[in-house]
Scaffold this motif. Structure first.
Motif, PDB file in Angstrom:
ATOM      1  N   ASN A 255      46.329  42.301  37.305  1.00  0.00           N
ATOM      2  CA  ASN A 255      47.620  42.815  37.762  1.00  0.00           C
ATOM      3  C   ASN A 255      48.769  41.995  37.176  1.00  0.00           C
ATOM      4  OD1 ASN A 255      49.635  44.149  39.267  1.00  0.00           O
ATOM      5  ND2 ASN A 255      49.426  42.698  40.940  1.00  0.00           N
ATOM      6  N   MET A 259      51.769  43.133  34.574  1.00  0.00           N
ATOM      7  CA  MET A 259      53.186  42.903  34.879  1.00  0.00           C
ATOM      8  C   MET A 259      53.862  42.099  33.774  1.00  0.00           C
ATOM      9  SD  MET A 259      53.783  44.367  37.843  1.00  0.00           S
ATOM     10  CE  MET A 259      55.245  43.561  38.450  1.00  0.00           C
ATOM     11  N   TRP A 305      56.760  35.571  40.141  1.00  0.00           N
ATOM     12  CA  TRP A 305      57.274  36.678  40.952  1.00  0.00           C
ATOM     13  C   TRP A 305      58.787  36.583  41.140  1.00  0.00           C
ATOM     14  CZ3 TRP A 305      53.922  40.224  40.808  1.00  0.00           C
ATOM     15  CH2 TRP A 305      52.557  39.956  40.922  1.00  0.00           C
ATOM     16  N   GLN A 309      61.556  39.481  40.336  1.00  0.00           N
ATOM     17  CA  GLN A 309      62.424  39.972  41.407  1.00  0.00           C
ATOM     18  C   GLN A 309      63.895  39.975  40.992  1.00  0.00           C
ATOM     19  OE1 GLN A 309      62.037  37.992  45.210  1.00  0.00           O
ATOM     20  NE2 GLN A 309      64.131  38.518  45.773  1.00  0.00           N
ATOM     21  N   ALA A 374      46.287  44.949  50.083  1.00  0.00           N
ATOM     22  CA  ALA A 374      47.443  45.791  50.416  1.00  0.00           C
ATOM     23  C   ALA A 374      47.055  47.233  50.632  1.00  0.00           C
ATOM     24  CB  ALA A 374      48.497  45.693  49.317  1.00  0.00           C
ATOM     25  N   CYS A 531      56.847  52.456  46.426  1.00  0.00           N
ATOM     26  CA  CYS A 531      57.832  51.574  45.794  1.00  0.00           C
ATOM     27  C   CYS A 531      57.166  50.339  45.192  1.00  0.00           C
ATOM     28  CB  CYS A 531      58.896  51.156  46.809  1.00  0.00           C
ATOM     29  SG  CYS A 531      59.972  52.502  47.355  1.00  0.00           S
ATOM     30  N   GLU A 532      56.119  49.848  45.834  1.00  0.00           N
ATOM     31  CA  GLU A 532      55.427  48.675  45.287  1.00  0.00           C
ATOM     32  C   GLU A 532      54.758  48.989  43.962  1.00  0.00           C
ATOM     33  OE1 GLU A 532      52.413  45.138  46.880  1.00  0.00           O
ATOM     34  OE2 GLU A 532      52.638  47.004  48.002  1.00  0.00           O
ATOM     35  N   LYS A 533      54.301  50.248  43.803  1.00  0.00           N
ATOM     36  CA  LYS A 533      53.665  50.637  42.546  1.00  0.00           C
ATOM     37  C   LYS A 533      54.688  50.958  41.464  1.00  0.00           C
ATOM     38  CE  LYS A 533      49.412  52.488  44.591  1.00  0.00           C
ATOM     39  NZ  LYS A 533      48.576  53.701  44.798  1.00  0.00           N
ATOM     40  N   PRO A 536      58.557  47.127  39.995  1.00  0.00           N
ATOM     41  CA  PRO A 536      58.010  45.771  39.877  1.00  0.00           C
ATOM     42  C   PRO A 536      58.804  44.735  40.658  1.00  0.00           C
ATOM     43  CG  PRO A 536      58.128  46.842  37.722  1.00  0.00           C
ATOM     44  CD  PRO A 536      58.876  47.713  38.679  1.00  0.00           C
ATOM     45  N   HIS A 539      57.667  44.816  44.201  1.00  0.00           N
ATOM     46  CA  HIS A 539      56.329  44.227  44.268  1.00  0.00           C
ATOM     47  C   HIS A 539      56.419  42.702  44.247  1.00  0.00           C
ATOM     48  CE1 HIS A 539      52.015  43.810  43.650  1.00  0.00           C
ATOM     49  NE2 HIS A 539      52.259  43.063  42.589  1.00  0.00           N
ATOM     50  N   LYS A 543      55.419  39.937  47.168  1.00  0.00           N
ATOM     51  CA  LYS A 543      54.506  38.831  46.862  1.00  0.00           C
ATOM     52  C   LYS A 543      55.096  37.497  47.298  1.00  0.00           C
ATOM     53  CE  LYS A 543      50.785  40.466  44.773  1.00  0.00           C
ATOM     54  NZ  LYS A 543      49.410  40.121  45.203  1.00  0.00           N
ATOM     55  N   THR A 555      50.645  41.413  55.381  1.00  0.00           N
ATOM     56  CA  THR A 555      51.529  42.217  54.549  1.00  0.00           C
ATOM     57  C   THR A 555      52.628  42.828  55.408  1.00  0.00           C
ATOM     58  OG1 THR A 555      50.219  44.219  54.854  1.00  0.00           O
ATOM     59  CG2 THR A 555      49.582  42.757  53.053  1.00  0.00           C
TER      60      THR A 555
END
Length: 881
Positions: A255, A259, A305, A309, A374, A531-533, A536, A539, A543, A555
């Motif tokens: 994953n 990303m 992450w 973000q 998740a 939205c998480e998929k 990014p 996501h 995280k 979560t």
């Protein structure tokens, strides 16, 4: 790489700060103003602006019209030789040049002429504004009011070219980066300017942004700063970065590698010398497997992450990974060693600390368990089911540190500790934990997402945030009040005090706040997953925050289900409290009322949820069926059953055509399979829906159904049924026959369900009398060879024939007009004269038939069909009506 601030020798393409020249012009204008005020008596000559259309610009009619709208005099110039003739002290000439690469442009530019492009003229005419003043050539205004700064460019020619294009589009250049800079154009991800831009949240752009904006210079109303265009050319967070990952599971590693590629970076195995960053899972890796080089950044996963973000590469110094055997850590461990002369005192202190921690553990709202994936499915079920609630047996782990309201003192312990006090204490503890969880959701997730001025722009749209969190703040406010009241009661404990009054006091608030959240919890969960998929940055946001101790390794979806589970757990605790309350205690009856009030709240929530789901089902049918009437959407209507069938007759669809029946409480929607898909549909909030798979045929009120025919099972007839209906436009009953293809729903159950709702619609209690059992031969119904190859080929030929007939027909007669014509013909055969409206239809059909020259097959076959069908029905329904 150091920042570059190159200065071109030519003053017109200088990379010096534009503000220097702007300030000189301002000072000069101030001096002129002062001189003018000193000599007011002298009359200043009036200078008029004149537009000169150079060569090809004079041939453009749209430019000529635009100049006339601005009301500015203009002349045309065909060659450079005319330049000296047009120079006059009475006019300030503004030259319009079509191409800024033309030799004429260079000649005028060297002569310090004022030059603008055609888009400026067209834009001023459209907005009704005067011509803008610019001491540099201005082709368009797509970068007007933008302040740019450059960093990381080594080639002087490339930098000069970019600066020139920015000036041509109305932008301003700054040599040094400051708060007035709106965009940083970076050729690398190093340097002081880059770091300052990241810290201030200034967009960092690629050089391609300027080139692509210049390609669109002739588009009116185009702005290079709009998000849709600008976001395509932002510098991705991991540009020029090669990452490797250590200590992660295979799923997490895959994953993160995906990303990395999405964010402009590359990845290599751990230990490769080309890597620039090593991302370490600090909770797993205690020691690095090799000695990192000085050029390699060894950082925690929070850097990874965090960069995604805020949509920019974060500074590595704040996220450096520290080894477990560093001298600082060894020093801190040695200070905690118990092998000292005062070891007994330290052991007692450690024992007291552990005892305090154990007491705090009882108050923690989160269980010490490993966080599931998740994709873990969470079902809210019914609120009246109180058999499995998380708060009924709490063994919590870490206590959230943020958002928690500290208690006045520790919970008082009476000397005897009666059972009623123990249950009351547990109720207060669970309520305090629940309020802490709600505060964590709000301050750790909702508030940062709603915050204005986020780096990289908003992570989620406002409607998405509203869908996810719903009425969580309102629920938090109510339970904060309940928790405060319980806290006062516990600290001033008395057996006669009433706990039930507290929940009765806030029962109305619970009814207002809980249904909006519980009813749309599934939608909230789906929005989080989607939205998480798709986003990014969201996501990465999850995280970062879900890894914090305040979340207890849970979560956001798992935290949001707590409001769904809270009321059943409170009902269980109140029941337990009632068991330990004596009969002479006045709180006994009050607790019963409080429990009844909570059950009423949960019943109201379940009923409201059922209505919400029913409305959602109606909307799903409306979007699934193309051409569905808008009056299907009604607040009193609910979907009862969906049945897949095949038409056995020629009405309402051709024989063998798949038909879907949607039974509502007062109507029946008939739809057929759609063979041609046109496109997608748009739902609220900009979400796309799949194309409609069905096409509307007829929306039939249930009161039109006179009888429901249960066709007996034979070798030639399987799972068949019929509906004897009386449409308002027909003089006789019409038979609709179908064969069920659904395996889950038995035919007997479906027919009883249909008759019950028909009986409710026509206000009859005997629903069984609406069912009539008949032989298939009496109504000419059979299902033989419905799925054979020959039957499918015959249906395909029939459809093709209809399409060819429509394609070559001269008269496109509407179905409604055709039906009226048939009614007119039928009434004329019975000796009834047609009405004036019918005569008009007949005359129109006659005229269109005469144009074709041949009778239409549909006009010949349909009357014969209705005549034969009417004869058959009149004979078969003698015993029915």
């Amino acid at each position: 790489m150091a920042d570059n601030s190159l200065l071109a020798s030519n003053g017109r393409t200088s990379l010096a700060d534009s503000s220097i020249f702007d300030s000189k012009i301002t000072e000069t204008s101030k001096e002129n103003l002062f001189i003018g005020s000193a000599y007011v008596e002298e009359e200043m000559p009036q200078i008029e602006t004149r537009v000169i259309l150079v060569q090809e610009a004079g041939k453009q009619e749209d430019l000529t019209k635009a100049i006339q709208e601005i009301k500015v005099p203009f002349v045309k110039m065909e060659s450079v030789e005319e330049f000296e003739c047009l120079d006059s002290p009475e006019f300030e000439n503004v030259f319009i040049v079509m191409d800024f690469q033309d030799p004429v442009f260079n000649h005028l530019h060297k002569a310090d002429c004022r030059i603008i492009g055609p888009p400026v003229i067209l834009n001023c005419a459209q907005k009704g504004e005067p011509l803008p003043f610019s001491y540099r050539p201005l082709y368009c205004t797509s970068m007007m009011n933008l302040v740019l700064c450059f960093t990381g460019f080594r080639k002087k020619e490339e930098l000069v070219r970019l600066v020139t294009l920015v000036h041509h589009m109305g932008g301003v250049i700054r040599k040094d980066f400051n708060s007035k800079v709106t965009h940083l154009v970076a050729n690398c991800t190093q340097g002081e300017k880059f770091r300052v831009a990241v810290s201030l949240g200034t967009p960092i752009m690629k050089p391609e942004w300027i080139y692509k904006a210049w390609e669109r210079r002739n588009e009116q109303d185009f702005c290079a700063a709009v998000d849709n265009f600008k976001n395509e050319y932002k510098v991705p967070p991991f540009q020029d970065c090669i990452l490797s990952f250590l200590g992660f599971s295979n799923e997490e590693k895959i994953n993160m590698e995906e990303m990395t590629e999405m964010q402009g970076g590359n990845h290599l195995p751990v230990g490769d010398e080309r890597c620039t960053h090593l991302i370490v899972e600090e909770n797993v890796v205690k020691e690095l497997p090799f000695e990192p080089s000085e050029k390699l950044y060894v950082v925690k996963q929070e850097w990874f992450w965090g960069s995604i973000q805020m949509d920019a590469r974060a500074g590595e110094t704040m996220y450096l990974y520290e080894k477990a055997n560093t001298p600082e850590l060894k020093k801190s461990v040695s200070l905690l060693s118990l092998n000292t002369p005062n070891s007994n005192r330290k052991r007692r202190r450690l024992k007291d600390t552990l005892a305090q921690l154990s007491r705090e553990t009882d108050m923690s709202p989160f269980p010490p368990r490993k966080r599931p994936s998740a994709e873990h499915s969470v079902s809210i079920g019914s609120l009246l089911d109180t058999s499995n609630t998380p708060d009924s047996s709490l063994n919590y782990g870490e206590t959230p540190k943020s958002c928690s309201k500290s208690s006045k003192t520790s919970t008082p312990v009476p000397p005897k500790q009666p059972a009623r006090w123990q249950v009351a204490k547990e109720l207060y503890q669970t309520e305090s934990n629940y309020v802490t969880i709600l505060a964590t959701i709000i301050q750790l997730f909702q508030v940062p997402l709603e915050e204005e001025g986020q780096r990289g722009g908003p992570i989620l749209a406002p409607e998405e945030i509203k869908t996810i969190f719903g009425s969580i703040p309102d629920i938090f406010d109510v339970h904060t009040k309940i928790k405060d009241d319980l806290e006062d009661l516990i600290f001033n404990w008395d057996e006669s005090q009433s706990i039930g009054d507290i929940f009765l006091k806030y029962s109305k608030d619970l009814i207002k706040t809980y249904p909006p959240f519980v009813n749309f919890f599934e939608m909230s969960k789906e929005t989080i997953i989607k939205c998480e998929k798709q986003k990014p940055r969201f996501h990465a946001f999850l995280k970062i925050n879900q890894a914090k101790p305040e979340c207890g390794r849970q979560t956001l979806v798992e935290l949001l289900i707590r409001p769904v589970q809270r009321l059943p757990s409170v009902a269980l605790l109140l029941n337990d409290l009632k068991k330990h309350t004596t009969d002479d205690n006045p709180d006994k009856n009050i607790l019963e009322n409080a429990i009844a009030s909570l059950k009423e709240v949960m019943t109201h929530i379940n009923e409201d949820k059922r209505k919400t789901e029913a409305r959602k089902q109606i909307f799903d049918v409306f979007y699934e069926v193309d051409g569905c009437p808008a009056n299907l959407l009604s607040s009193h209507r609910s979907l009862v059953q969906r049945v897949e069938t095949i038409s056995l007759g020629d009405h309402p669809c051709d024989r063998g055509e798949p038909v879907t029946l949607f039974l509502f409480n007062d109507c029946l929607e008939i739809a057929k399979k759609r063979h041609k898909v046109i496109g997608t549909f748009w739902s609220p909030h900009g979400h796309t829906r799949p194309p409609s798979s069905l096409k509307h045929v007829h929306l039939m009120p249930l009161f039109q159904i006179k009888k429901v025919l249960d066709i007996r099972e034979t070798d030639d007839c399987r799972k068949a049924f019929g509906l004897l209906v009386r449409p308002p436009t027909e003089q006789a009953n019409v038979l609709l026959s179908f064969q069920m293809t659904s395996e889950e729903l038995p035919k007997e159950r479906w027919l009883k369900m249909l008759c019950r709702h028909v009986a409710n619609t026509i206000c009859k209690a005997d629903a069984e009398n609406l069912i009539y059992t008949a032989d298939p031969e009496s109504f000419e119904v059979n299902t033989k060879d419905m799925d054979s190859t020959l039957s499918r080929a015959s249906r395909a030929i029939k459809k093709t024939s209809k399409r060819v007939t429509r394609a070559f027909s001269f008269s496109k007669t509407p179905k409604r007009a055709l039906r009226m014509a048939l009614m007119t013909a039928h009434s004329s055969a019975e000796g009834r004269s047609p009405s004036s409206g019918d005569k008009h239809v007949v005359s129109r059909l006659a005229s269109t038939s005469s144009l074709a020259g041949v009778p239409s097959p549909s006009l010949v076959s349909l009357p014969a069909f209705f005549e034969r069908r009417s004869h058959t029905l009149s004979r078969s329904t003698t015993h029915l009506i």
